[in-house]
Design a protein around this motif. Sequence first.
Motif, PDB file in Angstrom:
ATOM      1  N   GLY A 113      25.595  52.337  13.476  1.00  0.00           N
ATOM      2  CA  GLY A 113      24.494  51.393  13.326  1.00  0.00           C
ATOM      3  C   GLY A 113      24.149  51.026  11.897  1.00  0.00           C
ATOM      4  O   GLY A 113      23.178  50.308  11.657  1.00  0.00           O
ATOM      5  N   ARG A 114      24.929  51.522  10.962  1.00  0.00           N
ATOM      6  CA  ARG A 114      24.632  51.218   9.552  1.00  0.00           C
ATOM      7  C   ARG A 114      25.070  49.803   9.191  1.00  0.00           C
ATOM      8  O   ARG A 114      26.051  49.290   9.711  1.00  0.00           O
ATOM      9  CB  ARG A 114      25.330  52.222   8.643  1.00  0.00           C
ATOM     10  CG  ARG A 114      24.779  53.620   8.730  1.00  0.00           C
ATOM     11  CD  ARG A 114      25.275  54.506   7.618  1.00  0.00           C
ATOM     12  NE  ARG A 114      24.575  55.786   7.658  1.00  0.00           N
ATOM     13  CZ  ARG A 114      23.403  55.977   7.086  1.00  0.00           C
ATOM     14  NH1 ARG A 114      22.810  55.006   6.431  1.00  0.00           N
ATOM     15  NH2 ARG A 114      22.826  57.161   7.164  1.00  0.00           N
ATOM     16  N   THR A 115      24.356  49.209   8.257  1.00  0.00           N
ATOM     17  CA  THR A 115      24.747  47.929   7.671  1.00  0.00           C
ATOM     18  C   THR A 115      25.166  48.157   6.224  1.00  0.00           C
ATOM     19  O   THR A 115      25.079  49.278   5.705  1.00  0.00           O
ATOM     20  CB  THR A 115      23.581  46.934   7.703  1.00  0.00           C
ATOM     21  OG1 THR A 115      22.529  47.455   6.865  1.00  0.00           O
ATOM     22  CG2 THR A 115      23.060  46.742   9.114  1.00  0.00           C
ATOM     23  N   PHE A 116      25.586  47.092   5.569  1.00  0.00           N
ATOM     24  CA  PHE A 116      26.004  47.201   4.173  1.00  0.00           C
ATOM     25  C   PHE A 116      24.901  47.811   3.322  1.00  0.00           C
ATOM     26  O   PHE A 116      25.139  48.696   2.498  1.00  0.00           O
ATOM     27  CB  PHE A 116      26.380  45.808   3.653  1.00  0.00           C
ATOM     28  CG  PHE A 116      26.773  45.788   2.199  1.00  0.00           C
ATOM     29  CD1 PHE A 116      25.841  45.478   1.215  1.00  0.00           C
ATOM     30  CD2 PHE A 116      28.073  46.065   1.815  1.00  0.00           C
ATOM     31  CE1 PHE A 116      26.199  45.456  -0.121  1.00  0.00           C
ATOM     32  CE2 PHE A 116      28.444  46.043   0.487  1.00  0.00           C
ATOM     33  CZ  PHE A 116      27.502  45.740  -0.491  1.00  0.00           C
ATOM     34  N   LYS A 117      23.684  47.371   3.549  1.00  0.00           N
ATOM     35  CA  LYS A 117      22.567  47.785   2.708  1.00  0.00           C
ATOM     36  C   LYS A 117      22.227  49.268   2.819  1.00  0.00           C
ATOM     37  O   LYS A 117      21.616  49.833   1.920  1.00  0.00           O
ATOM     38  CB  LYS A 117      21.326  46.940   3.026  1.00  0.00           C
ATOM     39  CG  LYS A 117      21.482  45.474   2.709  1.00  0.00           C
ATOM     40  CD  LYS A 117      20.272  44.681   3.146  1.00  0.00           C
ATOM     41  CE  LYS A 117      20.411  43.196   2.797  1.00  0.00           C
ATOM     42  NZ  LYS A 117      21.602  42.574   3.384  1.00  0.00           N
ATOM     43  N   THR A 118      22.603  49.898   3.907  1.00  0.00           N
ATOM     44  CA  THR A 118      22.276  51.316   4.098  1.00  0.00           C
ATOM     45  C   THR A 118      23.495  52.221   3.965  1.00  0.00           C
ATOM     46  O   THR A 118      23.416  53.416   4.243  1.00  0.00           O
ATOM     47  CB  THR A 118      21.640  51.543   5.485  1.00  0.00           C
ATOM     48  OG1 THR A 118      22.583  51.184   6.496  1.00  0.00           O
ATOM     49  CG2 THR A 118      20.367  50.733   5.645  1.00  0.00           C
ATOM     50  N   SER A 119      24.594  51.669   3.531  1.00  0.00           N
ATOM     51  CA  SER A 119      25.836  52.439   3.434  1.00  0.00           C
ATOM     52  C   SER A 119      26.296  52.606   1.994  1.00  0.00           C
ATOM     53  O   SER A 119      26.155  51.701   1.173  1.00  0.00           O
ATOM     54  CB  SER A 119      26.962  51.736   4.198  1.00  0.00           C
ATOM     55  OG  SER A 119      26.663  51.619   5.566  1.00  0.00           O
ATOM     56  N   SER A 120      26.858  53.780   1.732  1.00  0.00           N
ATOM     57  CA  SER A 120      27.596  53.902   0.484  1.00  0.00           C
ATOM     58  C   SER A 120      28.866  53.061   0.629  1.00  0.00           C
ATOM     59  O   SER A 120      29.330  52.813   1.742  1.00  0.00           O
ATOM     60  CB  SER A 120      27.960  55.364   0.216  1.00  0.00           C
ATOM     61  OG  SER A 120      28.799  55.859   1.243  1.00  0.00           O
ATOM     62  N   MET A 121      29.423  52.624  -0.492  1.00  0.00           N
ATOM     63  CA  MET A 121      30.613  51.788  -0.475  1.00  0.00           C
ATOM     64  C   MET A 121      31.596  52.294  -1.525  1.00  0.00           C
ATOM     65  O   MET A 121      31.195  52.789  -2.582  1.00  0.00           O
ATOM     66  CB  MET A 121      30.261  50.335  -0.773  1.00  0.00           C
ATOM     67  CG  MET A 121      29.335  49.673   0.233  1.00  0.00           C
ATOM     68  SD  MET A 121      30.085  49.462   1.865  1.00  0.00           S
ATOM     69  CE  MET A 121      31.430  48.339   1.491  1.00  0.00           C
ATOM     70  N   GLY A 122      32.869  52.150  -1.238  1.00  0.00           N
ATOM     71  CA  GLY A 122      33.855  52.637  -2.179  1.00  0.00           C
ATOM     72  C   GLY A 122      35.074  51.746  -2.275  1.00  0.00           C
ATOM     73  O   GLY A 122      35.264  50.826  -1.465  1.00  0.00           O
TER      74      GLY A 122
ATOM     75  N   GLY B 162      30.913  53.614   3.819  1.00  0.00           N
ATOM     76  CA  GLY B 162      30.686  55.018   4.088  1.00  0.00           C
ATOM     77  C   GLY B 162      30.008  55.300   5.419  1.00  0.00           C
ATOM     78  O   GLY B 162      29.330  54.440   5.982  1.00  0.00           O
ATOM     79  N   ARG B 163      30.196  56.515   5.902  1.00  0.00           N
ATOM     80  CA  ARG B 163      29.547  56.947   7.155  1.00  0.00           C
ATOM     81  C   ARG B 163      28.067  57.236   6.936  1.00  0.00           C
ATOM     82  O   ARG B 163      27.295  57.332   7.888  1.00  0.00           O
ATOM     83  CB  ARG B 163      30.241  58.192   7.695  1.00  0.00           C
ATOM     84  CG  ARG B 163      31.701  57.977   8.025  1.00  0.00           C
ATOM     85  CD  ARG B 163      32.323  59.271   8.579  1.00  0.00           C
ATOM     86  NE  ARG B 163      33.762  59.133   8.730  1.00  0.00           N
ATOM     87  CZ  ARG B 163      34.343  58.574   9.781  1.00  0.00           C
ATOM     88  NH1 ARG B 163      33.612  58.103  10.775  1.00  0.00           N
ATOM     89  NH2 ARG B 163      35.665  58.471   9.830  1.00  0.00           N
ATOM     90  N   SER B 164      27.663  57.380   5.675  1.00  0.00           N
ATOM     91  CA  SER B 164      26.266  57.650   5.364  1.00  0.00           C
ATOM     92  C   SER B 164      25.866  56.866   4.119  1.00  0.00           C
ATOM     93  O   SER B 164      26.679  56.155   3.536  1.00  0.00           O
ATOM     94  CB  SER B 164      26.058  59.150   5.130  1.00  0.00           C
ATOM     95  OG  SER B 164      26.571  59.531   3.864  1.00  0.00           O
ATOM     96  N   SER B 165      24.611  57.059   3.721  1.00  0.00           N
ATOM     97  CA  SER B 165      24.116  56.387   2.527  1.00  0.00           C
ATOM     98  C   SER B 165      24.526  57.106   1.250  1.00  0.00           C
ATOM     99  O   SER B 165      24.494  56.529   0.161  1.00  0.00           O
ATOM    100  CB  SER B 165      22.596  56.281   2.578  1.00  0.00           C
ATOM    101  OG  SER B 165      22.020  57.574   2.687  1.00  0.00           O
ATOM    102  N   ALA B 166      24.946  58.367   1.392  1.00  0.00           N
ATOM    103  CA  ALA B 166      25.328  59.168   0.230  1.00  0.00           C
ATOM    104  C   ALA B 166      26.770  58.891  -0.160  1.00  0.00           C
ATOM    105  O   ALA B 166      27.625  58.646   0.693  1.00  0.00           O
ATOM    106  CB  ALA B 166      25.152  60.646   0.544  1.00  0.00           C
ATOM    107  N   ALA B 167      27.036  58.973  -1.453  1.00  0.00           N
ATOM    108  CA  ALA B 167      28.369  58.686  -1.964  1.00  0.00           C
ATOM    109  C   ALA B 167      29.298  59.874  -1.772  1.00  0.00           C
ATOM    110  O   ALA B 167      28.886  61.024  -1.851  1.00  0.00           O
ATOM    111  CB  ALA B 167      28.289  58.320  -3.436  1.00  0.00           C
TER     112      ALA B 167
END
Length: 129
Positions: free
Chosen positions: A31-40, A104-109
């Motif tokens: 249910g995460r969107t770009f804004k709530t996800s870490s990205m790499g 990312g699966r979470s907001s943390a990197a």
Amino acid sequence: QVRLVDSGGRSVRAGMSLRLSCVASGRTKSGRTFKTSSMGWFRQVPGKESEFVAVINYNGEYIDYSDSVKGRFTISRDDAQDTLYLQMDNLRPEDTAVYRCAAGRSSAASTHSSSFSAWGQGTQVTVSS
């Protein structure tokens, strides 16, 4: 399901710069969107495993780079445009690879590929000497 479309790769000479972009849409399975996800960003050359390049957490307050690109590459995000960027300066032949963005699966990197649940199709960067 989240969709990532990365672009910007091309052939350049050593010392030049490129900026890669990754546009996100939709939601991850959790249910995460770009804004709530870490990205790499990761990169891969034929015959080798995928290599971590850079990561940014959900609000941009935490960023990490691989030692091989630190000081030359800059990761950033534009939440208004749901877009992730990788500014690559002073490119070297050893930077040649297919670059893929990941959500990312979470907001943390994290620097581990297993922490990412969605991937772009990849964009080829070729650096000649």
